[in-house]
Design an enzyme around this catalytic site. Structure first.
Site, PDB file in Angstrom:
ATOM      1  N   GLY A  20       0.820  -1.211   0.000  1.00 14.41           N
ATOM      2  CA  GLY A  20       0.000   0.000   0.000  1.00 14.41           C
ATOM      3  C   GLY A  20       0.845   1.249   0.000  1.00 14.41           C
ATOM      4  O   GLY A  20       0.539   2.232  -0.698  1.00 14.41           O
TER       5      GLY A  20
ATOM      6  N   ASN B 285      -3.144 -11.426  -2.697  1.00 26.60           N
ATOM      7  CA  ASN B 285      -2.643 -12.725  -3.102  1.00 26.60           C
ATOM      8  C   ASN B 285      -3.712 -13.788  -2.900  1.00 26.60           C
ATOM      9  O   ASN B 285      -4.651 -13.615  -2.121  1.00 26.60           O
ATOM     10  CB  ASN B 285      -1.402 -13.105  -2.282  1.00 26.60           C
ATOM     11  CG  ASN B 285      -0.185 -12.276  -2.648  1.00 26.60           C
ATOM     12  OD1 ASN B 285       0.004 -11.918  -3.810  1.00 26.60           O
ATOM     13  ND2 ASN B 285       0.661 -11.991  -1.667  1.00 26.60           N
TER      14      ASN B 285
ATOM     15  N   LYS C 166       0.478 -16.178 -10.511  1.00 24.23           N
ATOM     16  CA  LYS C 166       1.063 -15.716  -9.262  1.00 24.23           C
ATOM     17  C   LYS C 166       0.847 -16.734  -8.136  1.00 24.23           C
ATOM     18  O   LYS C 166       1.738 -17.006  -7.325  1.00 24.23           O
ATOM     19  CB  LYS C 166       0.423 -14.375  -8.872  1.00 24.23           C
ATOM     20  CG  LYS C 166       0.853 -13.795  -7.512  1.00 24.23           C
ATOM     21  CD  LYS C 166       2.215 -13.188  -7.569  1.00 24.23           C
ATOM     22  CE  LYS C 166       2.618 -12.560  -6.237  1.00 24.23           C
ATOM     23  NZ  LYS C 166       1.824 -11.350  -5.906  1.00 24.23           N
TER      24      LYS C 166
ATOM     25  N   ASN D 208       2.998 -18.641  -4.967  1.00 22.02           N
ATOM     26  CA  ASN D 208       2.626 -18.369  -3.573  1.00 22.02           C
ATOM     27  C   ASN D 208       2.242 -19.630  -2.813  1.00 22.02           C
ATOM     28  O   ASN D 208       2.596 -19.792  -1.641  1.00 22.02           O
ATOM     29  CB  ASN D 208       1.469 -17.365  -3.529  1.00 22.02           C
ATOM     30  CG  ASN D 208       1.938 -15.933  -3.643  1.00 22.02           C
ATOM     31  OD1 ASN D 208       3.055 -15.611  -3.256  1.00 22.02           O
ATOM     32  ND2 ASN D 208       1.096 -15.073  -4.190  1.00 22.02           N
TER      33      ASN D 208
ATOM     34  N   SER E 232       5.927 -12.286   1.304  1.00 21.95           N
ATOM     35  CA  SER E 232       5.105 -11.570   2.288  1.00 21.95           C
ATOM     36  C   SER E 232       4.557 -12.508   3.356  1.00 21.95           C
ATOM     37  O   SER E 232       4.374 -12.106   4.507  1.00 21.95           O
ATOM     38  CB  SER E 232       3.958 -10.837   1.587  1.00 21.95           C
ATOM     39  OG  SER E 232       3.122 -11.745   0.894  1.00 21.95           O
TER      40      SER E 232
ATOM     41  N   GLU F 183      -2.543 -15.476   5.646  1.00 19.64           N
ATOM     42  CA  GLU F 183      -3.532 -15.716   4.596  1.00 19.64           C
ATOM     43  C   GLU F 183      -3.633 -17.207   4.249  1.00 19.64           C
ATOM     44  O   GLU F 183      -3.560 -17.579   3.076  1.00 19.64           O
ATOM     45  CB  GLU F 183      -3.164 -14.924   3.346  1.00 19.64           C
ATOM     46  CG  GLU F 183      -3.134 -13.417   3.546  1.00 19.64           C
ATOM     47  CD  GLU F 183      -2.755 -12.690   2.275  1.00 19.64           C
ATOM     48  OE1 GLU F 183      -3.660 -12.203   1.579  1.00 19.64           O
ATOM     49  OE2 GLU F 183      -1.551 -12.604   1.969  1.00 19.64           O
TER      50      GLU F 183
END
Length: 318
Positions: free
Chosen positions: A2, A92, A196, A200, A260, A272
């Site tokens: 951000g 993500n 992506k 991940n 991340s 997540e």
């Protein structure tokens, strides 16, 4: 992420407001926001508050919240929304809107649990929603200071959930490109999302467990056979959805960067797991695919996250 977006857009001449809390809010109010990217340094001033009501209606909202924190957006986004304000979900993993606009298929799992209680659909809605997929590596160096670890390429792919090429998507891509954030045109954002996600759901999850950077994990001889198996299973899940995505080519050098997911684990942030681990596994089950290596990796990651108090497992039905 951000902070990176805000700095680029402000430097391009846009009036930028950010919702931020704690030490970062105090630092940005006192000294502004700083982005370090290779030899480049951007120092910008943005309007910042921990209360969206202080910021008023916006022309565009870009959410860079983790999927595990989107309930915060659902609860607080209304003061930012004029009648036609779109909301970009730059995140993500499998997004809450993924199945909307797609024909019913037994290969599609039911993913309503990614939007508990339907709060995002109620308070944001599909009419406002724009999907976003980020390709950019960033770290917070100190409150108000973000370092970009991928100065050679930073991109935000955007698209409508129904795959239409709307006027607002065309305009948004131009705005991002003018701010030196690549936003290439494409036919289907879900294909970009799976491209992506394959990294991940494999390497990023492995890094979270081992504490390694992506390059360290990929090049670790201990995982010589494991990483290719993870990749092959992930590629097969994407293929079942109609997306033919090649695995990492031989000799590929992953970025020497902490994903991340690992950064969040080390900083004690909520993880997540649902979007990056459980949702892809739901696609595998719906397609009748065996994914034993991914299943074990995901189970270990969920238990590690739960033991650290950073994840609360939810039922993946409905």
């Amino acid at each position: 992420m951000g902070g990176h977006f805000a700095a680029r857009l402000a430097a391009a001449g846009h009036e930028v407001s950010i919702v931020v809390r704690g030490a970062a809010l105090a630092a940005i109010r006192a000294r502004g926001l700083t982005l370090l990217s290779g030899p480049e340094r951007l120092d910008v001033r943005v309007k910042a508050s921990d209360d969206p009501a202080d910021l008023g209606h916006q022309d565009l909202v870009i959410s860079t919240l983790k999927s595990s924190s989107l309930h915060v957006l659902a609860e607080g986004v209304q003061p930012l929304l004029a009648p036609d304000t779109p909301v970009v979900f730059a995140q993500n993993g499998i997004p809450w809107w993924y199945t909307h606009g797609l024909p019913q298929s037994p290969l599609l799992p039911r993913l309503r649990w990614l939007d508990p209680g339907g709060a995002l659909e109620e308070h944001v809605g599909l009419r406002r929603t724009i999907g976003g997929v980020i390709f950019s590596s960033n770290e917070v160096m100190e409150p108000g200071v973000v370092r970009n670890d991928s100065p050679e390429y930073n991109a935000l792919f955007v698209g409508e959930p129904d795959r239409s090429e709307s006027d607002r998507i065309v305009k948004l891509r131009t705005i991002l490109a003018d701010a030196r954030l690549a936003s290439p045109s494409h036919h289907d954002l879900r294909e970009v999302l799976w491209r992506k996600l394959i990294a991940n759901m494999t390497v990023s999850v492995l890094c979270m467990i081992t504490g390694q950077t992506a390059r360290e994990a990929v090049e670790d001889p201990i995982f010589g056979d494991t990483v290719p198996r993870l990749m092959a299973e992930a590629v097969a899940i994407a293929a079942a959805q109609g997306y033919s995505i090649p695995p990492m080519p031989p000799g590929y050098r992953a970025p020497d960067h902490k994903p991340s997911l690992l950064q969040d684990f080390l900083l004690g942030r909520t993880l997540e797991m649902d979007a990056l681990v459980k949702a892809p596994m739901a696609f595998a089950r719906a397609a009748g695919l065996a994914s034993p290596t991914l299943d074990m990796l995901g189970a270990l990651a969920q238990r590690l996250a739960a033991n650290a108090g950073l994840y609360r497992p939810v039922a993946a039905a409905g």
